[in-house]
Design an enzyme around this catalytic site. Structure first.
Site, short mmCIF file in Angstrom:
data_model
loop_
_atom_site.label_atom_id
_atom_site.label_comp_id
_atom_site.label_asym_id
_atom_site.label_seq_id
_atom_site.Cartn_x
_atom_site.Cartn_y
_atom_site.Cartn_z
N HIS A 338 1.73 -8.47 -1.09
CA HIS A 338 2.13 -7.39 -0.59
C HIS A 338 3.57 -7.06 -0.94
O HIS A 338 4.21 -8.34 -1.09
CB HIS A 338 1.98 -7.03 1.04
CG HIS A 338 2.26 -5.76 1.47
ND1 HIS A 338 3.36 -5.29 1.82
CD2 HIS A 338 1.21 -4.79 1.75
CE1 HIS A 338 3.43 -4.07 2.35
NE2 HIS A 338 2.10 -3.87 2.06
N ASP A 397 -6.34 -4.81 2.96
CA ASP A 397 -7.62 -4.60 2.18
C ASP A 397 -8.62 -5.87 2.17
O ASP A 397 -9.62 -5.47 1.84
CB ASP A 397 -7.21 -4.14 0.78
CG ASP A 397 -6.35 -2.89 0.86
OD1 ASP A 397 -6.79 -1.91 1.37
OD2 ASP A 397 -5.07 -2.67 0.00
#
Length: 460
Positions: A338, A397
């Protein structure tokens, strides 16, 4: 007659492809920019600095995303935290307990800047319920016509069509945009689910059924009610979907689709154009479409790893992915890493907990254990492969697609569910842009081509 027309169209399409090859070559040759120029001019590609940190382009009070702590002026990696209007999302989820309307409370918090009282929430739920009906005419004339295999595109088309059904679509006063935003939040679940049913019926020859949402149910409950042929769902299923919507509702002003909201809003355009643009941004596999990539990656993994409990087999497969020898040959382990979070993504930590509970209810604990094992191995592999010193954690996700699959949500609706969840965040940022910024967003691009003399047509 129609089949003949389709065959002719295919032939014409092949001829067109042949003609296009010449122009494609011309395009590539004349649109290549030397990568060294980006370094020479210190261009913040992707609006990020050389360390990958986002360039500051705006201010917001809607949400905060943190992955570091400042210690003596140094950024030290820390467990990630996400705050909605200053409140830790972990506390929001824990505070919901057995209440059914967690997503609705979150919508209220994001848009109005505070948690609702019991009376305020009750009035707000009534308002959303009154706004959610699309109307038979819209469903017949818009949703059912021009069906699309990609539901995100269908949603964009339907959102733009709502402009025609609005008596005052161009008014960008705060009062009118608030009304439009709440209507879009309420209507988007129906638009997504009905678009899916229309696609299945007209493109896949499946039985068409349209079930109206029921008053008194949460948005998560109504999604499951409208989606499933029997309309049934368990309490845990509705709770898990509600939590997933809460966790996806907002993520700062810098994520691609929300930044799109700010950019398009700053031009003074209408709410339907702004929302459509944000949906288009979220559709991309580098943004909202990543959860489907994770699911497809795990499908491939299951086909190639015989022993799900073998660290060696899993590691070998993941290493092949990083070496561009497996899955889609992109060299990416989807769901890992991320831009802000370092040690952990708080959304992933929360969703993983609910994924485990749902897996136990569904008898899918073996699959959950596989996800857990891959998560533990993949982060270290990515760090070693890319020679990174920054920790690589799983992002939201990683488990969201698995959760949607256990809920029986078809893959075509994975990203649309994300859009439904993110609509409150987009709305809050649109309102914030209109109230506070009031300046068109226009970053600079430097011309690095060469000036040339015009050549008359006969001399070329």
């Amino acid at each position: 007659m129609e089949k003949k027309h389709e065959m002719m169209s295919l032939e014409d399409s092949e001829q067109l492809k042949g003609r296009m090859k010449f122009f494609e070559k011309e395009l590539v040759e004349n649109h290549h920019i030397d990568p060294n120029l980006y370094v020479e001019y210190d261009v913040k590609r992707g609006l990020r600095d050389s360390a990958g940190k986002g360039v500051l382009t705006g201010l917001t009070e809607i949400s905060d995303v943190t992955g570091y702590k400042l210690v003596n002026g140094r950024r030290i990696p820390a467990d990630g935290a996400l705050y909605y209007r200053g409140i830790n999302v972990q506390d929001i989820v824990n505070g919901l307990k057995d209440r059914r309307f967690g997503f609705e409370e979150t919508i209220y918090l994001l848009i109005f800047g505070k948690l609702p009282s019991r009376e305020e929430l009750s009035r707000f739920l009534e308002l959303l319920s009154d706004m959610e009906d699309l109307g038979g005419r819209f469903v017949r004339d818009v949703v059912m016509k021009g069906t699309n295999a990609n539901i995100m595109n269908a949603m964009e088309r339907c959102v733009l069509a709502l402009y025609t059904y609005d008596d005052n679509p161009e008014d960008i006063s705060v009062e009118n945009v608030l009304r439009q935003s709440l209507e879009l939040i309420a209507k988007l679940p129906e638009i997504a689910v009905y678009s899916y049913h229309a696609y299945r019926h007209f493109r896949k020859d499946e039985t068409l059924f349209i079930r109206n949402p029921q008053k008194g149910l949460s948005l998560a409950e109504n999604i499951l009610l409208m989606l499933r042929p029997d309309g049934n769902y368990t309490e845990l299923e509705a709770k898990v979907l509600d939590i997933a919507l809460v966790l996806h509702a907002e993520h700062g002003g810098g994520n691609n689709s929300t930044f799109t909201t700010h950019v398009v809003t700053s031009s003074g355009t209408d709410s339907y154009s702004s929302t459509s643009a944000s949906i288009g941004s979220l559709k991309g596999p580098r943004h909202g479409g990543a959860n489907l990539k994770v699911q497809n990656m795990f499908t491939d993994l299951k086909a190639n790893v015989k022993d799900w409990e073998s660290d060696e087999e899993i590691t070998a497969y993941l290493q092949k992915i990083l070496n561009k020898e497996a899955f889609d040959h992109a060299g990416l382990i989807y769901g890992m890493g991320h831009a802000v979070y370092t040690l952990s993504d708080p959304r992933e930590v929360i969703l993983k907990r609910f994924a485990q509970a749902l897996a136990e209810e569904k008898g899918m604990t073996d699959e959950f254990k596989l996800y857990d094992k891959v998560e533990g191995i993949a982060g270290k592999l990515v760090m070693e492969h890319r020679k990174l010193f920054k920790n690589v954690c799983a992002n939201v996700d990683f488990y969201s697609g698995f959760v949607y699959s256990m809920l029986g949500i078809p893959e075509e609706l994975f990203t649309p569910i994300f859009a439904i969840a993110r609509m409150p965040g987009w709305s809050a940022h649109r309102l914030e842009e209109l109230i506070s910024a009031n300046k068109i967003i226009r970053p600079a691009y430097k011309y690095v081509g060469h000036h040339a003399d015009f050549v008359p047509f006969d001399e070329r």
